[in-house]
Design an enzyme around this catalytic site. Structure first.
Site, PDB file in Angstrom:
ATOM      1  CG  LEU A 107      -2.002  -1.137   1.200  1.00  0.00           C
ATOM      2  CD1 LEU A 107      -2.951  -0.982   2.384  1.00  0.00           C
ATOM      3  CD2 LEU A 107      -2.782  -1.238  -0.111  1.00  0.00           C
ATOM      4  NE  ARG A 139       5.541  10.153 -22.671  1.00  0.00           N
ATOM      5  CZ  ARG A 139       6.646  10.767 -23.078  1.00  0.00           C
ATOM      6  NH1 ARG A 139       6.910  10.865 -24.368  1.00  0.00           N
ATOM      7  NH2 ARG A 139       7.493  11.277 -22.191  1.00  0.00           N
ATOM      8  CE1 TYR A 160       9.296   1.831 -13.147  1.00  0.00           C
ATOM      9  CE2 TYR A 160       9.703   2.603 -15.376  1.00  0.00           C
ATOM     10  CZ  TYR A 160       8.891   1.973 -14.460  1.00  0.00           C
ATOM     11  OH  TYR A 160       7.679   1.476 -14.861  1.00  0.00           O
TER      12      TYR A 160
END
Length: 312
Positions: free
Chosen positions: A34, A216, A148
């Site tokens: 979470l 995009r 990342y």
């Protein structure tokens, strides 16, 4: 009926996937700490078919016990720190979640000889970097610009090599700019479309980093869920990587105009310097997944935004 493990299942993509899986009478176990996801994303799902563990996927002892005891048919690896910026600020901490935790799952499956029907690892279009050759094909050059992206590509490779070496059915997806309901606009990890929507609803100022001409391939989450299920459930598809997008492009400025038209109000926009590590142009060649599992996106930016807004 099948049994699924979905890591990061309280997140945006995971909760949309689980909604469909449970509706089809599958049993789903979610592991999510979470830190990004929200348990309320799962509140409308039949809890008789859903088990939730508020745990980190870096809790290796817990993960091994769970994997061995539950004997899952399918494993979907969505748990990640999905922020490029956060990986730049905290490269090692994000590495432990975005790569090491996934390797641990492959290793538990190998070491315990678990009979998994398919493991799907969610990668990202970020692995392609800023190479100007478009559209991005699975064979395009890999030029990760951030920790990342490095971790996503390395996790793909581990999935493929573990799969081939130890006969574990694995597959990986490279997602292109997913958006839709349950995306948290207040999260620093959120997709840009949920932030635009939130700014429009609440009359806030939206900041464009750069000139807004970034290209995009914005993909509505229902199309992503469809692609994931096709790749999971097509038995002979394994040890391969697939782009998941629409195969079409739109600029951020065009998205803003489409949002304004759909919602009938003007967005207050300011422009700032582009951010370190951001990619200027990216869109998918989806011919491979289309030809392999007959994937066909149903939503363009207009119909996708309409569906998104309707569910808010």
């Amino acid at each position: 009926m099948s049994k699924y493990l979905v890591t990061g299942g309280a997140g945006f993509i995971g909760s949309n996937l689980i909604e469909k899986l449970v509706a089809d009478q599958n049993e789903v176990v979610v592991v999510d700490d979470l830190s990004m996801g929200k348990k309320e994303n799962l509140k409308s799902i039949d809890d008789r078919k859903l088990t939730f563990y508020e745990k980190s996927i870096t809790d290796y002892e817990f993960m091994e016990k769970l994997l061995v005891s539950e004997n899952f048919d399918y494993i979907v690896l969505l748990g990640a720190v999905a922020s490029v910026a956060d990986s730049v600020e905290n490269p090692y901490a994000t590495h432990l979640i975005n790569q090491e935790a996934n390797i641990n799952i492959y290793e538990v499956v190998r070491r315990n000889k678990l009979k998994v029907r398919k493991i799907l690892m969610a990668s990202s279009a970020a692995v392609y970097g800023n190479n100007p050759v478009l559209p991005k094909k699975e064979t395009s050059s890999i030029e990760p610009l951030t920790p990342y992206a490095i971790d996503k590509f390395a996790s793909e490779r581990f999935a493929m090599i573990y799969g081939r070496l130890y006969n574990i059915p694995t597959v990986a997806t490279r997602f292109f700019n997913v958006y839709g309901p349950k995306q948290n606009p207040n999260s620093p990890y959120s997709g840009v479309l949920s932030i635009i929507h939130n700014c429009l609803v609440n009359d806030k100022t939206f900041t464009v980093f750069g000139d807004g001409e970034q290209l995009r391939d914005f993909t509505y989450v229902d199309d992503v869920v469809s692609a994931v299920r096709l790749l999971l459930e097509t038995e002979d598809v394994k040890w391969d990587v697939f782009n998941v997008g629409t195969g079409s492009t739109v600029t951020l400025n065009e998205v803003i105009k489409a949002f304004e038209k759909a919602m009938g109000k003007k967005l207050d926009v300011i422009y700032a310097d582009e951010r370190k590590g951001d990619i200027k142009k990216s869109y998918a060649d989806i011919s491979k997944i289309t030809e392999t599992v007959s994937y066909k996106p149903k939503y363009n930016i207009v119909s996708g935004l309409a569906a998104y807004i309707a569910k808010q």
